[in-house]
Every structure is written in C-alpha cells, then in structure tokens.
Design an enzyme around this catalytic site. Structure first.
Site, PDB file in Angstrom:
ATOM      1  N   ASP A  17     -36.321 -29.131  -8.406  1.00 36.52           N
ATOM      2  CA  ASP A  17     -36.157 -28.542  -9.544  1.00 36.52           C
ATOM      3  C   ASP A  17     -36.971 -28.757 -10.656  1.00 36.52           C
ATOM      4  OD1 ASP A  17     -34.905 -27.518 -11.761  1.00 36.52           O
ATOM      5  OD2 ASP A  17     -32.908 -27.996 -11.300  1.00 36.52           O
ATOM      6  N   LYS A  69     -36.591 -22.355 -18.174  1.00 31.44           N
ATOM      7  CA  LYS A  69     -36.682 -22.931 -19.420  1.00 31.44           C
ATOM      8  C   LYS A  69     -38.146 -22.617 -20.108  1.00 31.44           C
ATOM      9  CE  LYS A  69     -33.368 -26.856 -19.418  1.00 31.44           C
ATOM     10  NZ  LYS A  69     -32.640 -26.705 -20.470  1.00 31.44           N
ATOM     11  N   PHE A 118     -28.650 -32.103 -12.527  1.00 32.39           N
ATOM     12  CA  PHE A 118     -28.172 -31.158 -13.266  1.00 32.39           C
ATOM     13  C   PHE A 118     -28.859 -30.016 -12.744  1.00 32.39           C
ATOM     14  CE2 PHE A 118     -27.547 -27.830 -16.474  1.00 32.39           C
ATOM     15  CZ  PHE A 118     -26.333 -28.040 -16.575  1.00 32.39           C
TER      16      PHE A 118
END
Ligand SMILES: Cc1ncc(COP(=O)(O)O)c(C=O)c1O
Length: 395
Positions: free
Chosen positions: A220, A249, A135
């Site tokens: 990532d 995040k 994702f």
C-alpha cells in the site's frame, strides 16, 4: 464561528473534528482562509497536493481536459487513462494498471485481485495478513484490514479474511500464514499509524517469505508513493518489488484518483470481475499524467529526499532544545515529531495562530507532509513558527 462553519454544523455528519478555519484559496505551499489570512501548508491535504496548490501543470491539464471530454463509460477507450497507465508502468516494476477513485477503493480492489489469484493458483486461499498499526482506508473491508482497534471497534462484526499481526515482525507473518493465505499487505512506512519505519531487513524478509510460500505481496503506497518518502515509490528504498501496489493521494496532486498496479502474473481479473464508473476518469487521469510527468522530469522525489533531510535535521535541533520532544522520525517529506505527553493539539493550534498548518498524528505526535515542491526556505519558515509555537506551550 463563521457563517460557513455554522452551516457545516447544521448540515454535515459529525465525522471529523475540524480546525476552525475555512480555506478558500491555495497557491504553491500556501493557503488562505476566508478572512484573507495566509498559512504555510505542511498538511497538503493529508499528503495529497504533491505539487502544491493549483500548480500550473495541473490547472492547465485539467482545464484542457474539462473542455474536451469529462467522462464516458469505461466500455470505451479513452486516451488520458492509457497515457497515465503507460507512464506508471514505464516508471515502476509493475505491468498492468486499474484506475479507481480513492485509496480505500484501490486497496479493496487489490484484495479482490489477491483473492482472485488465490482462487486461480492457491486452492481458493483468501486470507490476507496485514499489520497492527496499519491504515488502509475506511470501507468496511479496509477497516478490517487496518490493524487499529479504534477504527474497528464501532463496526464489529467485521468482514472476515484479514489477520492483523505485529508490524515489523516477520515471525508473526510466518506464524499467521496458513494454506488459506493468499497475500500479505503492508505499507512500506506506516503513515497514519504513526510514521512507523520498519527495520531495513523487514520488507526483504516479507518478500522472501511470499516467494517461498507462493503468496502475493501487496504494498500500500497510497501515502508513501509518488515521491513522498524520497524515491518515486517507497519499495525502491528497500530493494524489493511488490506483486501488487496501490496508489492514490498524491497521484493527481489533489484530483481524486486511485490505482491498483500489478505484475503480469498477478493481473488475473477477467472482464466483468471488477470495475468502477468513475475509475480512469479523463480529468483525473489528465491530472495524474501531468503530476507524474512533472515529478519524473524534475526529479521531485530527489527534492523530497533533500528537503526532507533538511526538515528532519531542523526538527532534531528543536528536539535538543525542547526536552518534551522525545523523537523525530520519517523519510523524505513524511516526518513525525513525538512528545512525552498529549500536547499535539495545542501545538497544532499554536502553529495555526502563527500561520502554519501541521497535522496532529496522535494525541502526542505531529506529522509533517508538505507539498513535495517546497525548498529549504519554506522549511526554515515552518521551523521558526514551530519553535515559537513550542516555546508558547512551555511558558
Ligand atoms: C496508506 C494508506 N492507505 C489507504 C488510505 C485510504 O485512502 P483514502 O482516504 O483515499 O480512501 C490512506 C489514507 O490516509 C493511507 O494513508
């Protein structure tokens, strides 16, 4: 349904199945709803509130910054972004930083950087190999990068240049590599895709392959970075270094921010080739600096590792008690519990009723990603609630 929830139905696009609670306040690992009910928060804004809610170092840094300078154009130097970039470089294996506003935007920029590298050094190669189950975000290109058909199907045709291959399978990457390939992009541990851990040798093999072929390795670390899996960055646990790394995040503990970090050799943008109006915003960067400094000074990654082990051990005990739990897996404070049937939503609601917020990762799995500053006491409390919630599901 409360007043606010009715208004939401009237005015909001229907993109998320919300849990019927309106949160109005947070402190540490706890949040409160509009009726004053307290919850222990093991979702943490989807692995965002690294230092919990409204940590004083964040509120002080943000307050001071909004009273000083909120936003100017990136044509000018601003101090908070330079301080954060310096701290990131000092504590990672990367050399240069670009700031943006979210994870998807960071990954988009990383792909552009890899394509730019391909133009400079790889005869125009532009394809990026990514993993099934990954994702990388919700923009159109990141939907193409994310190897999950449920995100891709509604938006076909997708942008080209992404090859999705089996995760944890180095041979699949080798087979997919052509003279059009400029990079491989993977998450050290797949977060949204299921908290999927690679074999110990996978990332080393990917690194070796990238070195062998001259293509770039993009990690990532949007979910795994900032101490979440027990080291400041996930790559540290696998004995490799990426050429490009993305963060978002937990970087500013709740204030929107994203970052692309690159080794000098991969830092090939020239003026005007990439940009962002709000990227490097002084308030976000002040929050990022305060977060990173606190994480480093207080060895919060080590705390995530220790408390994470304690949490995993507790979840394992529950697995022994409830036979319908088939697996507990994770690293640090990114942990999943998988069931033998699609009961995750019922467990989420049973926990909610008892004052615990947990995430439904998949129809048959939960994810636990609490603030990194929690201790074993909060874990004990969460486990006790989860135990009762699971018992209520059985009976
Ligand atoms: C690994 C990873 N990459 C990228 C993203 C996208 O980040 P954002 O939602 O900030 O665009 C996420 C979000 O869950 C993520 O977990």
């Amino acid at each position: 349904m409360s007043y606010w929830q009715e208004l939401e139905q009237k005015y909001f696009m229907n993109t998320v199945e919300r849990i019927p609670v309106t949160l109005v306040r947070g402190q540490g690992a706890r949040v409160w709803d509009e009726d004053g009910r307290e919850y222990l928060d093991f979702v943490a804004g989807w692995a965002v509130n690294s230092l919990g809610h409204c940590h004083p170092v964040i509120t002080e840094a943000v307050t001071e910054q909004v009273n000083t300078l909120i936003q100017v154009s990136n044509q000018f130097y601003t101090i908070p972004q330079i301080r954060l970039a310096e701290l990131l470089v000092q504590h990672s294996c990367l050399d240069k930083v670009f700031f943006c506003n979210s994870g998807a935007e960071a990954n988009e920029g990383a792909i552009k950087l890899a394509r730019r590298y391909g133009k400079h050094y790889l005869n125009g190669a532009y394809e990026v190999i990514t993993a099934m189950g990954s994702f990388h975000g919700r923009t159109l290109a990141m939907v193409a990068a994310s190897g999950q058909s449920k995100f891709q199907q509604p938006y076909r045709p997708l942008p080209t240049g992404f090859i999705n291959v089996e995760y944890n399978d180095i041979e699949a990457i080798k087979k997919a590599t052509t003279n059009q390939t400029c990079a491989v992009m993977v998450e050290p541990v797949q977060g949204e895709g299921g908290v999927n851990l690679p074999d110990d040798s996978y990332l080393t093999a990917v690194r070796d392959w990238c070195d062998h072929t001259g293509i770039l390795l993009i990690l990532d670390e949007i979910q795994t970075g900032m101490g979440r899996i027990g080291t400041l960055f996930g790559y540290e646990q696998y004995g490799i270094e990426p050429d490009i790394m993305t963060l978002a995040k937990g970087l500013a503990s709740g204030i929107p921010i994203g970052a692309i970090l690159a080794k000098d050799k991969a830092s090939v943008f020239t003026p005007g080739e990439h940009g962002s109006t709000f990227g490097g915003n002084p308030v976000a960067c002040a929050a990022g600096y305060a977060t990173l400094k606190f994480i480093i000074d207080n060895d919060i990654a080590q705390n995530a590792q220790g408390v994470g082990q304690y949490l995993t051990a507790g979840l394992e005990s529950l697995r022994h008690k409830f036979q319908f739990i088939i697996e507990v897996r994770g690293r640090g404070l990114l942990v999943a519990m998988e069931f033998d049937s699609d009961i995750a939503q019922s467990v989420v609601m049973a926990c909610l009723d008892r004052g615990l917020l947990v995430n439904r990762l998949k129809p048959n799995a939960l994810r636990f990603m609490p603030p990194l500053i929690i201790g074993n006491e909060e874990v004990d409390e969460a486990l006790s609630i989860l135990d009762k919630a699971l018992s209520s599901i059985v009976s």
